[in-house]
Design a protein around this motif. Sequence first.
Motif, PDB file in Angstrom:
ATOM      1  N   SER A 402       0.857  -1.182   0.000  1.00  0.00           N
ATOM      2  CA  SER A 402       0.000   0.000   0.000  1.00  0.00           C
ATOM      3  C   SER A 402       0.893   1.231   0.000  1.00  0.00           C
ATOM      4  CB  SER A 402      -0.904   0.015   1.235  1.00  0.00           C
ATOM      5  OG  SER A 402      -1.432   1.300   1.469  1.00  0.00           O
ATOM      6  N   ARG A 403       0.689   2.134  -0.954  1.00  0.00           N
ATOM      7  CA  ARG A 403       1.490   3.361  -1.008  1.00  0.00           C
ATOM      8  C   ARG A 403       1.206   4.248   0.209  1.00  0.00           C
ATOM      9  NH1 ARG A 403       5.221   1.229  -3.875  1.00  0.00           N
ATOM     10  NH2 ARG A 403       4.574   0.639  -5.991  1.00  0.00           N
ATOM     11  N   ILE A 404      -0.030   4.234   0.669  1.00  0.00           N
ATOM     12  CA  ILE A 404      -0.366   5.006   1.868  1.00  0.00           C
ATOM     13  C   ILE A 404       0.424   4.487   3.062  1.00  0.00           C
ATOM     14  CG2 ILE A 404      -2.217   5.543   3.505  1.00  0.00           C
ATOM     15  CD1 ILE A 404      -4.156   5.541   1.155  1.00  0.00           C
ATOM     16  N   LEU A 405       0.504   3.150   3.184  1.00  0.00           N
ATOM     17  CA  LEU A 405       1.273   2.553   4.278  1.00  0.00           C
ATOM     18  C   LEU A 405       2.743   2.916   4.166  1.00  0.00           C
ATOM     19  CD1 LEU A 405       1.669   0.637   6.675  1.00  0.00           C
ATOM     20  CD2 LEU A 405       1.751  -1.256   5.038  1.00  0.00           C
ATOM     21  N   GLU A 406       3.293   2.887   2.968  1.00  0.00           N
ATOM     22  CA  GLU A 406       4.701   3.224   2.786  1.00  0.00           C
ATOM     23  C   GLU A 406       4.991   4.658   3.231  1.00  0.00           C
ATOM     24  OE1 GLU A 406       5.455   2.384  -1.294  1.00  0.00           O
ATOM     25  OE2 GLU A 406       5.514   0.216  -1.013  1.00  0.00           O
ATOM     26  N   LEU A 407       4.110   5.573   2.884  1.00  0.00           N
ATOM     27  CA  LEU A 407       4.281   6.963   3.318  1.00  0.00           C
ATOM     28  C   LEU A 407       4.182   7.084   4.836  1.00  0.00           C
ATOM     29  CD1 LEU A 407       2.225   8.828   0.558  1.00  0.00           C
ATOM     30  CD2 LEU A 407       4.696   8.943   0.913  1.00  0.00           C
ATOM     31  N   GLN A 408       3.305   6.292   5.438  1.00  0.00           N
ATOM     32  CA  GLN A 408       3.159   6.324   6.893  1.00  0.00           C
ATOM     33  C   GLN A 408       4.419   5.819   7.578  1.00  0.00           C
ATOM     34  OE1 GLN A 408       0.471   7.627   8.697  1.00  0.00           O
ATOM     35  NE2 GLN A 408       1.964   7.388  10.363  1.00  0.00           N
ATOM     36  N   LYS A 411       6.916   8.546   7.447  1.00  0.00           N
ATOM     37  CA  LYS A 411       6.543   9.589   8.401  1.00  0.00           C
ATOM     38  C   LYS A 411       6.926   9.179   9.816  1.00  0.00           C
ATOM     39  CE  LYS A 411       2.558  12.183  10.144  1.00  0.00           C
ATOM     40  NZ  LYS A 411       1.084  12.386  10.046  1.00  0.00           N
TER      41      LYS A 411
END
Length: 461
Positions: A402-408, A411
Motif C-alpha cells: 500500500s502506497r499510503i502505508l509506505e508513506l506512513q 513519516k
Amino acid sequence: MADTNSIELKVLVDKGCNQVIFVEPDNDFVDVLFSLLTIPMGTIIRLARKHSDPVAIGCMNNLYASVENFDDQEFWMHTCEDMLLHPRNAADSQCNALKLKLDDAEPRRYFMSPDSCDLFAYSCSLHMCREKSLSFRASQDGSVFVKGQTRFTVTDDLQVIPPSSSANSVFTKLRVIDVDALEELTINIGTVEILNLLMYSLVSKTPLTETLLKPKQDLKSSSTILNQAIHIESQMSGDSMNDEEDKISLNLVVSKSKKMVCYAEAGEDFVNLLFSFLTLPLGFMVKNMKNGSLKGCIRHLYKTIQDLDGQYMISDHHKEMLIDPKLVPGFCYKNSLLGIEETSYYYSYYNYTFSTDRSLSPLEPDKVKLVSSDSVVLSAQGFLKRPAKFVVTDNLVVRPISRILELQVLKDLNVPVTDIEDQTVHVGKKEALHLLLSSFLCDSVLTNTFVADLREPKQEQ
C-alpha cells in the motif's frame, strides 16, 4: 501423594546474595529442560503472550502478529495460518510424555492408508483408515530423553553436569567456598515456573535464580530481547554458501542519510521465508549461534547436550532430536535455504511400530511418507497465494502492499521522500540465516542484514 502437576527441586542457595548455586533435580526436570529446545518459535511467542509479563523476542512477535492480522484470503489454504500460529513440534510424541508440558496443542493422530502401506496421514476421513500410535523409546522408569536414575546437577546458568564429574571440580567451578553461607531449599515448580525459566534463559545469565527466588520481578523491564550488540554474520556457524543457489529478489527502500532500511517491497516468496521462522524449533536457532550472541544462557543448555556422553541419553536419536531438531513433514517450505530438514518416519512390519526412530525395529524398517489430510504440497506452494506483493518494515511488520502505508512508515521514521533510494538485493542461504538470527536478536532486521553490504560499493568510490 505427590502432585502430578509439579516437580520437586532440591535447591542450594547462597543466602548472602540470594542466588541459586545449583539444583539437584529428578530426571523429570532434566527432561523438561532439554525439551525446551524442541519447541517451535511460534509456540514460544504464543506462550509468552499468555504470560502476565509478555516478553518481546526480537521481531518474532511482529511476525506472529502479522500472521494474525492477515486476511484469510491471503493464505493459500485456511490451514496455513494455523500452521504458523500453532506450529507442530517434531518431537511431540516425546514431549507429550513429559511430566510438565508447556505446549498445549492437541496431540497429532496418525492413520494408515488402506490402499498404501507406505502412506500415513495426520488425519483421515476414510472409514477404512487404521489409526496408528507413534512409538518412541523411553527408559524403564519413564524418563523421556535421559536415562533413569542419573543424578544430574543443574547450575544457575543452565549447565547440566553429569554425575561422573568430581565433586571438587564442580565446587571449584561454581566457586563454592563458604559452606555456612549455603542453604538447602525444597521448591515445587509447575508449568508457570517452566515458562518463566524458558523466558529467562533467553535473556538472563541466572535464570534459575530469577525463576525460583525472584518470582515477582517484571519480565518486561528486565528481559526484553532488543538491540543486542552483536555482529550476527560473524556469529553464524560456517555453513558453505552456494553462489548458484536460487535466490529471492528484494527491493529495499533505504534512507540515504540515516543509512537504514525503511522498508522492503517483497513478493510472497520472501514473506513465506520470514513466516517460516515461526515453525523453526528453538534448538535450530541456538545451533546457528555462537557464544556471546545472546544475553541469556540457553546456549549453555544446548552445549551441555551436545557434549553430554551418550551413556546418559536414552539413545543417539534422542540426542539428535535436541541438538539437530527437524521439522514436521509439510512445514518445510523454503527451509532448504536455512539447512533444516523434515523428520523421517519409519514403519516396522516386524513389530508393527510407527516411529521417527529407526532403531526401534530389530530389522531394517521401511521409510514411509507422511502427509497432512490437506492434499497440498506446501514445499512447492508456500503459505501465501501467489503472486502477491507486501510491505515489510525494518522490524518485520508485514502487510499487503500500500502506497499510503509506505508513506506512513516514512513519516513514523521521520524520513523525507527526498532522502530515500531503491536498492535491489538477493536473498540466498547466507542472507536467510542472517535474517533468521536478526529476527531473534534485534529490532532492525533488514538494516542489520543488508545495510553493511549496501555501504561497501559506496566506500570504494
